[in-house]
Motif scaffolding. Sequence first.
Motif, short mmCIF file in Angstrom:
data_model
loop_
_atom_site.label_atom_id
_atom_site.label_comp_id
_atom_site.label_asym_id
_atom_site.label_seq_id
_atom_site.Cartn_x
_atom_site.Cartn_y
_atom_site.Cartn_z
N THR A 1 76.86 36.12 -4.37
CA THR A 1 78.22 35.88 -3.97
C THR A 1 78.53 36.13 -2.66
N VAL A 2 79.50 35.54 -2.03
CA VAL A 2 79.60 35.54 -0.72
C VAL A 2 81.29 35.72 -0.65
N LEU A 3 81.69 36.96 -0.14
CA LEU A 3 83.03 37.38 -0.32
C LEU A 3 83.43 37.25 1.24
N MET A 4 84.24 36.20 1.77
CA MET A 4 84.80 36.02 2.80
C MET A 4 85.96 36.65 3.36
N ILE A 5 86.51 37.78 2.94
CA ILE A 5 87.69 38.19 3.18
C ILE A 5 87.97 38.40 5.02
N ASN A 6 86.87 38.53 5.44
CA ASN A 6 86.34 38.81 6.82
C ASN A 6 85.26 37.85 7.26
N PRO A 7 85.42 36.62 7.76
CA PRO A 7 84.62 35.43 7.72
C PRO A 7 83.60 35.85 8.90
N ASP B 1 72.53 24.95 -6.74
CA ASP B 1 72.85 25.32 -5.09
C ASP B 1 71.59 25.50 -4.50
N ILE B 2 70.62 26.54 -4.87
CA ILE B 2 69.39 26.56 -4.20
C ILE B 2 68.39 27.03 -5.08
N ILE B 3 67.33 26.37 -4.51
CA ILE B 3 66.28 26.71 -5.38
C ILE B 3 64.94 27.27 -4.41
N ALA B 4 64.46 28.67 -4.96
CA ALA B 4 63.80 29.43 -3.98
C ALA B 4 62.46 29.83 -4.44
N ILE C 1 75.41 30.81 3.98
CA ILE C 1 75.38 32.04 4.50
C ILE C 1 74.18 32.80 3.26
N ALA C 2 74.59 32.39 2.22
CA ALA C 2 73.43 32.80 1.01
C ALA C 2 71.96 32.44 1.22
N ALA C 3 71.71 31.12 1.79
CA ALA C 3 70.40 30.62 2.04
C ALA C 3 69.96 31.59 3.27
N LYS C 4 70.56 31.90 4.16
CA LYS C 4 70.19 32.40 5.48
C LYS C 4 69.59 33.83 4.86
N TYR C 5 70.47 34.42 4.03
CA TYR C 5 70.51 35.92 3.31
C TYR C 5 69.13 35.82 2.57
N LEU C 6 68.99 34.98 1.79
CA LEU C 6 67.75 34.79 1.17
C LEU C 6 66.43 34.73 1.92
N VAL C 7 66.46 33.82 2.99
CA VAL C 7 65.60 33.67 4.05
C VAL C 7 64.90 34.86 4.62
N GLU C 8 66.21 36.07 4.94
CA GLU C 8 66.14 37.01 5.67
C GLU C 8 65.33 38.08 4.77
N LYS C 9 65.47 37.83 3.25
CA LYS C 9 64.82 38.68 2.29
C LYS C 9 63.31 38.24 2.08
#
Length: 126
Positions: free
Chosen positions: A107-113, A44-47, A19-27
């Motif tokens: 941070t990814v908070l998945m209270i609602n996945p 975790d990720i190098i970008a 989810i974080a990687a997709k978010y960063l790509v979208e940015k």
Amino acid sequence: MTNDKKENKKTFGSEGEEIAAKYLVEKGFEIIERNYFAGHGEIDIIAKDPSDGYLVFVEVKTRNTMDYGDPAYAINKKKMIQLKKLAELYLAEKNILEQDCRFDVVTVLMINPDNPLIEHYENAFM
């Protein structure tokens, strides 16, 4: 912790990283590498951040509850020191000499996945 719990935790963490990687790509970030292992640690990720050209070492923290507070607070001094050492190893291994770098936390908070809450802390620590 049983093997099943460890495996579930690892799968859950991997989902958060995806989810974080997709978010960063979208940015607009370019993902250079994921799950860089060295010694006893992992980045975790190098970008690459297109806005400033920085090489960004990203730590992802995924939670499904706020029981222990904001996931960003899970990154303590020991973890920061470990990430800095890993970043130095990565730069040396790739023979990268002149490159501006920074450490971000996502941070990814998945209270609602179906609708995870994502926070991106740029330049989270030095």
